[in-house]
Design a protein around this motif. Structure first.
Motif, PDB file in Angstrom:
ATOM      1  N   THR A  92      86.998  53.945 -19.976  1.00  0.00           N
ATOM      2  CA  THR A  92      87.560  55.271 -19.731  1.00  0.00           C
ATOM      3  C   THR A  92      89.032  55.165 -19.350  1.00  0.00           C
ATOM      4  OG1 THR A  92      87.197  57.387 -18.613  1.00  0.00           O
ATOM      5  CG2 THR A  92      86.954  55.403 -17.267  1.00  0.00           C
ATOM      6  N   HIS A  94      92.396  55.683 -16.745  1.00  0.00           N
ATOM      7  CA  HIS A  94      92.635  55.436 -15.321  1.00  0.00           C
ATOM      8  C   HIS A  94      92.792  56.737 -14.540  1.00  0.00           C
ATOM      9  CE1 HIS A  94      92.944  51.092 -15.202  1.00  0.00           C
ATOM     10  NE2 HIS A  94      93.582  51.147 -16.349  1.00  0.00           N
ATOM     11  N   ALA A 110      89.141  61.374 -16.912  1.00  0.00           N
ATOM     12  CA  ALA A 110      88.332  60.168 -16.763  1.00  0.00           C
ATOM     13  C   ALA A 110      86.926  60.573 -16.340  1.00  0.00           C
ATOM     14  CB  ALA A 110      88.964  59.252 -15.716  1.00  0.00           C
ATOM     15  N   ILE A 135      84.498  59.959 -21.448  1.00  0.00           N
ATOM     16  CA  ILE A 135      85.671  60.821 -21.275  1.00  0.00           C
ATOM     17  C   ILE A 135      85.243  62.271 -21.461  1.00  0.00           C
ATOM     18  CG2 ILE A 135      86.401  60.762 -23.690  1.00  0.00           C
ATOM     19  CD1 ILE A 135      89.325  60.575 -22.543  1.00  0.00           C
TER      20      ILE A 135
END
Length: 187
Positions: A92, A94, A110, A135
């Motif tokens: 994913t 940050h 995220a 996501i």
């Protein structure tokens, strides 16, 4: 025509290339006409996204009289325009980001493990070739696939890893994450 437009899971989308580590997806194909003296000349425009599923992704646009040639041109352009995106745990982003292009706006968030890819057609192709597994994305404004892909790339270019932020601030990654923990406790 709907089958032509989005072939994310069709016979061509997501096929492995023979000579490289890249996966390519045909996002959109459009028939265009040029009016000439004798009538109309038809051509095809293709939008292709390629990636190595390890953090590198690119997109390209190609036009030709035949569909395979348009796809080949788009793929070549995509290989020349690859960008690297830092991923958290290789699954994913940050942090959350917003990207814009023209009338298009995309919001990328995220997500926790097991969420999957929650995104619309053109954005889904970008995330699958990039190697993101979790996501949540929302597209606002235009539904034009070209502008959605460009807005998604604008957002992905803004993603920073904790390592690059720590280097920019002159800190260690552990100090940066410790501060993040303190802020969440105070909130």
């Amino acid at each position: 025509m709907a089958g032509e437009r989005e072939r994310g899971g069709g016979h061509r989308g997501g096929r492995e290339e023979r000579d490289s580590e890249f996966v390519d997806k045909l996002v959109h194909i459009n028939r265009v006409a040029k009016v000439v003296k004798g009538g109309k000349r038809f051509g095809f425009a293709a939008l292709v996204v390629i990636g190595d599923q390890k953090g590198r992704v690119g997109f390209g646009h190609g036009k030709a009289r035949e569909v395979p040639e348009a796809i080949r041109k788009a793929t070549e352009q995509a290989k020349r325009q690859l960008i690297r995106v830092p991923l958290r745990e290789a699954r994913t982003l940050h942090h959350d980001v917003v990207g814009r292009h023209g009338a298009g706006k995309v919001i990328l968030r995220a997500a926790v493990p097991g969420t999957g890819i929650i995104a619309g057609g053109p954005m889904r192709a970008v995330f699958e070739t990039l190697g993101i597994n979790d996501i949540v994305a929302k597209s606002q404004g235009t539904s034009n696939p070209y502008n959605m892909v460009r807005a998604t790339f604008d957002a992905l270019k803004q993603v920073d890893s904790p390592r690059s932020v720590a280097a920019r601030r002159g800190l260690k990654v552990s100090e940066l994450q410790a501060r993040r923990g303190q802020e969440s406790v105070e909130a």
